[in-house]
Design a protein around this motif. Structure first.
Motif, PDB file in Angstrom:
ATOM      1  N   LEU A   4       1.364   0.052   9.546  1.00  0.00           N
ATOM      2  CA  LEU A   4       1.435   0.076  11.010  1.00  0.00           C
ATOM      3  C   LEU A   4       0.843  -1.190  11.630  1.00  0.00           C
ATOM      4  N   ALA A   5      -0.038  -1.849  10.891  1.00  0.00           N
ATOM      5  CA  ALA A   5      -0.585  -3.124  11.360  1.00  0.00           C
ATOM      6  C   ALA A   5       0.366  -4.281  11.077  1.00  0.00           C
ATOM      7  N   GLY A   6       1.451  -3.993  10.367  1.00  0.00           N
ATOM      8  CA  GLY A   6       2.417  -5.040  10.036  1.00  0.00           C
ATOM      9  C   GLY A   6       1.954  -5.960   8.932  1.00  0.00           C
ATOM     10  N   ASP A   7       0.961  -5.527   8.160  1.00  0.00           N
ATOM     11  CA  ASP A   7       0.387  -6.348   7.090  1.00  0.00           C
ATOM     12  C   ASP A   7       1.019  -5.935   5.762  1.00  0.00           C
ATOM     13  N   GLU A   8       2.093  -6.591   5.396  1.00  0.00           N
ATOM     14  CA  GLU A   8       2.822  -6.200   4.193  1.00  0.00           C
ATOM     15  C   GLU A   8       2.025  -6.482   2.929  1.00  0.00           C
ATOM     16  N   GLU A   9       1.271  -7.558   2.931  1.00  0.00           N
ATOM     17  CA  GLU A   9       0.461  -7.875   1.754  1.00  0.00           C
ATOM     18  C   GLU A   9      -0.591  -6.790   1.504  1.00  0.00           C
ATOM     19  N   ALA A  10      -1.258  -6.356   2.571  1.00  0.00           N
ATOM     20  CA  ALA A  10      -2.287  -5.316   2.429  1.00  0.00           C
ATOM     21  C   ALA A  10      -1.657  -3.978   2.060  1.00  0.00           C
ATOM     22  N   ALA A  11      -0.512  -3.658   2.638  1.00  0.00           N
ATOM     23  CA  ALA A  11       0.164  -2.397   2.318  1.00  0.00           C
ATOM     24  C   ALA A  11       0.616  -2.384   0.864  1.00  0.00           C
ATOM     25  N   THR A  12       1.107  -3.513   0.389  1.00  0.00           N
ATOM     26  CA  THR A  12       1.527  -3.627  -1.006  1.00  0.00           C
ATOM     27  C   THR A  12       0.334  -3.462  -1.946  1.00  0.00           C
ATOM     28  N   ALA A  13      -0.783  -4.093  -1.592  1.00  0.00           N
ATOM     29  CA  ALA A  13      -1.992  -3.980  -2.419  1.00  0.00           C
ATOM     30  C   ALA A  13      -2.500  -2.537  -2.434  1.00  0.00           C
ATOM     31  N   ALA A  14      -2.454  -1.864  -1.300  1.00  0.00           N
ATOM     32  CA  ALA A  14      -2.905  -0.471  -1.226  1.00  0.00           C
ATOM     33  C   ALA A  14      -1.993   0.439  -2.045  1.00  0.00           C
ATOM     34  N   ALA A  15      -0.703   0.161  -2.012  1.00  0.00           N
ATOM     35  CA  ALA A  15       0.239   0.949  -2.810  1.00  0.00           C
ATOM     36  C   ALA A  15      -0.001   0.730  -4.298  1.00  0.00           C
ATOM     37  N   ARG A  16      -0.263  -0.496  -4.669  1.00  0.00           N
ATOM     38  CA  ARG A  16      -0.527  -0.794  -6.080  1.00  0.00           C
ATOM     39  C   ARG A  16      -1.811  -0.101  -6.531  1.00  0.00           C
ATOM     40  N   ALA A  17      -2.819  -0.072  -5.660  1.00  0.00           N
ATOM     41  CA  ALA A  17      -4.077   0.601  -5.990  1.00  0.00           C
ATOM     42  C   ALA A  17      -3.858   2.101  -6.162  1.00  0.00           C
ATOM     43  N   ALA A  18      -3.006   2.687  -5.326  1.00  0.00           N
ATOM     44  CA  ALA A  18      -2.711   4.115  -5.452  1.00  0.00           C
ATOM     45  C   ALA A  18      -2.052   4.417  -6.784  1.00  0.00           C
ATOM     46  N   VAL A  19      -1.125   3.566  -7.186  1.00  0.00           N
ATOM     47  CA  VAL A  19      -0.453   3.753  -8.478  1.00  0.00           C
ATOM     48  C   VAL A  19      -1.463   3.623  -9.614  1.00  0.00           C
ATOM     49  N   ASP A  20      -2.334   2.624  -9.517  1.00  0.00           N
ATOM     50  CA  ASP A  20      -3.306   2.370 -10.583  1.00  0.00           C
ATOM     51  C   ASP A  20      -4.286   3.527 -10.764  1.00  0.00           C
ATOM     52  N   ARG A  21      -4.585   4.234  -9.696  1.00  0.00           N
ATOM     53  CA  ARG A  21      -5.538   5.352  -9.832  1.00  0.00           C
ATOM     54  C   ARG A  21      -4.830   6.680 -10.065  1.00  0.00           C
ATOM     55  N   GLY A  22      -3.531   6.628 -10.347  1.00  0.00           N
ATOM     56  CA  GLY A  22      -2.782   7.832 -10.684  1.00  0.00           C
ATOM     57  C   GLY A  22      -2.275   8.619  -9.494  1.00  0.00           C
ATOM     58  N   GLU A  23      -2.174   7.974  -8.336  1.00  0.00           N
ATOM     59  CA  GLU A  23      -1.678   8.642  -7.136  1.00  0.00           C
ATOM     60  C   GLU A  23      -0.416   7.975  -6.602  1.00  0.00           C
ATOM     61  N   GLY A  24       0.440   7.601  -7.528  1.00  0.00           N
ATOM     62  CA  GLY A  24       1.681   6.930  -7.144  1.00  0.00           C
ATOM     63  C   GLY A  24       2.579   7.778  -6.264  1.00  0.00           C
ATOM     64  N   HIS A  25       2.424   9.112  -6.351  1.00  0.00           N
ATOM     65  CA  HIS A  25       3.253   9.996  -5.533  1.00  0.00           C
ATOM     66  C   HIS A  25       2.980   9.827  -4.036  1.00  0.00           C
ATOM     67  N   LEU A  26       1.819   9.261  -3.689  1.00  0.00           N
ATOM     68  CA  LEU A  26       1.479   9.063  -2.282  1.00  0.00           C
ATOM     69  C   LEU A  26       2.209   7.885  -1.651  1.00  0.00           C
ATOM     70  N   VAL A  27       2.776   7.023  -2.474  1.00  0.00           N
ATOM     71  CA  VAL A  27       3.405   5.815  -1.938  1.00  0.00           C
ATOM     72  C   VAL A  27       4.625   6.166  -1.081  1.00  0.00           C
ATOM     73  N   TYR A  28       5.462   7.068  -1.589  1.00  0.00           N
ATOM     74  CA  TYR A  28       6.675   7.428  -0.845  1.00  0.00           C
ATOM     75  C   TYR A  28       6.326   8.146   0.452  1.00  0.00           C
ATOM     76  N   SER A  29       5.476   9.145   0.378  1.00  0.00           N
ATOM     77  CA  SER A  29       5.120   9.889   1.598  1.00  0.00           C
ATOM     78  C   SER A  29       4.452   8.979   2.617  1.00  0.00           C
ATOM     79  N   SER A  30       3.650   8.037   2.153  1.00  0.00           N
ATOM     80  CA  SER A  30       2.984   7.101   3.061  1.00  0.00           C
ATOM     81  C   SER A  30       4.000   6.191   3.744  1.00  0.00           C
ATOM     82  N   SER A  31       5.002   5.754   2.993  1.00  0.00           N
ATOM     83  CA  SER A  31       6.017   4.882   3.588  1.00  0.00           C
ATOM     84  C   SER A  31       6.800   5.616   4.665  1.00  0.00           C
ATOM     85  N   LYS A  32       7.067   6.906   4.451  1.00  0.00           N
ATOM     86  CA  LYS A  32       7.837   7.684   5.424  1.00  0.00           C
ATOM     87  C   LYS A  32       6.978   8.098   6.615  1.00  0.00           C
ATOM     88  N   ALA A  33       5.707   8.383   6.378  1.00  0.00           N
ATOM     89  CA  ALA A  33       4.809   8.679   7.497  1.00  0.00           C
ATOM     90  C   ALA A  33       4.640   7.452   8.385  1.00  0.00           C
TER      91      ALA A  33
END
Length: 258
Positions: A128-157
């Motif tokens: 929502l801040a328009g920061d694609e680099e930060a959003a990408t890093a946050a998504a990668r962190a979610a995947v790394d900690r085993g919460e990759g399922h949150l990436v799709y729902s977060s993108s749609k929210a």
């Protein structure tokens, strides 16, 4: 009245069904997708997004009456945020000047019932801040900690909240352009087929997205709603996330949202 419409993600699923319906109703439809269609563009990249807008301007002479942003992916990967949120925002914002030159211009983005499921606040906030680099890093962190399922729902929210914010601004409502989102439940597409073909995964899907009215949907059942939202008949509906989900949202959230 024939209109000029652009549909992204038009090679399959809801995008394909929507493009077909619009064409059957006599409209000129530009189909955009990663590999097939009138416009080929990779919406996960800034260059691909710019190419979409440039090619659309070239093919239409700078005028569009309707845009349907349907391109999306559902991977446990930052790519999902880049396409589903940043690709959609770039599509809609980039084509807005062409809509401003159109007749009774309208825009719709396809979201998901998953927008009401748990999300990763860091992904949503960065998007929502328009920061694609930060959003990408946050998504990668979610995947790394085993919460990759949150990436799709977060993108749609995030895209649902962006629609709510953008729709009432001078650039959209002030310019007379309704902007809405459609949030389907489980739709029978190539994206969901692997989940529904596996009995255990199918049971999980049905628990997380209960659809008491008619069950899982076909893309052709979503297309008429999109068709109406981008039609000249829609003069007041804007900033809405319209759930076409067989009752899933009402089942999951009840009346507490009001």
């Amino acid at each position: 009245m024939s209109r000029t419409c652009l549909v992204t993600g038009a090679a399959s699923g809801i995008g394909k069904a929507t493009a077909a319906r619009l064409a059957q109703r006599g409209h000129t439809v530009l189909r955009a997708d990663l590999r097939d269609g009138d416009i080929r563009a990779d919406l996960s990249t800034p260059d691909g997004r710019a190419a979409l807008v440039a090619r659309a301007r070239e093919l239409t002479g700078g005028r569009l009456d309707a845009v349907v942003s349907c391109a999306g992916v559902a991977h446990f990967d930052p790519l999902t945020v880049r396409v589903n949120h940043f690709g959609a925002v770039a599509t809609l914002d980039g084509l807005r000047p062409l809509l401003a030159a159109g007749t009774d211009p309208r825009a719709v983005v396809v979201g998901s019932i998953d927008s009401v499921h748990p999300t990763d606040p860091a992904i949503v906030a960065a998007a929502l801040a328009g920061d694609e680099e930060a959003a990408t890093a946050a998504a990668r962190a979610a995947v790394d900690r085993g919460e990759g399922h949150l990436v799709y729902s977060s993108s749609k929210a995030a895209i649902a909240r962006w629609v709510r914010r953008a729709a009432v601004t001078a650039e959209w409502a002030g310019a007379g352009v309704p902007l809405n989102a459609v949030a389907p439940g489980v739709v029978l597409t190539p994206l969901t087929r692997p989940l529904l073909d596996d009995p255990d995964l199918r049971a999980l899907v049905e628990r997380s997205v209960p659809m008491p009215l008619h069950g899982h949907a076909r893309p052709e059942q979503i297309a008429p709603l999109i068709d109406w939202l981008v039609s000249p008949e829609n003069t007041l509906v804007t900033g809405q996330v319209v759930f076409a989900d067989g009752g899933a949202d009402a089942t999951l959230r009840g009346d507490g949202v009001w």
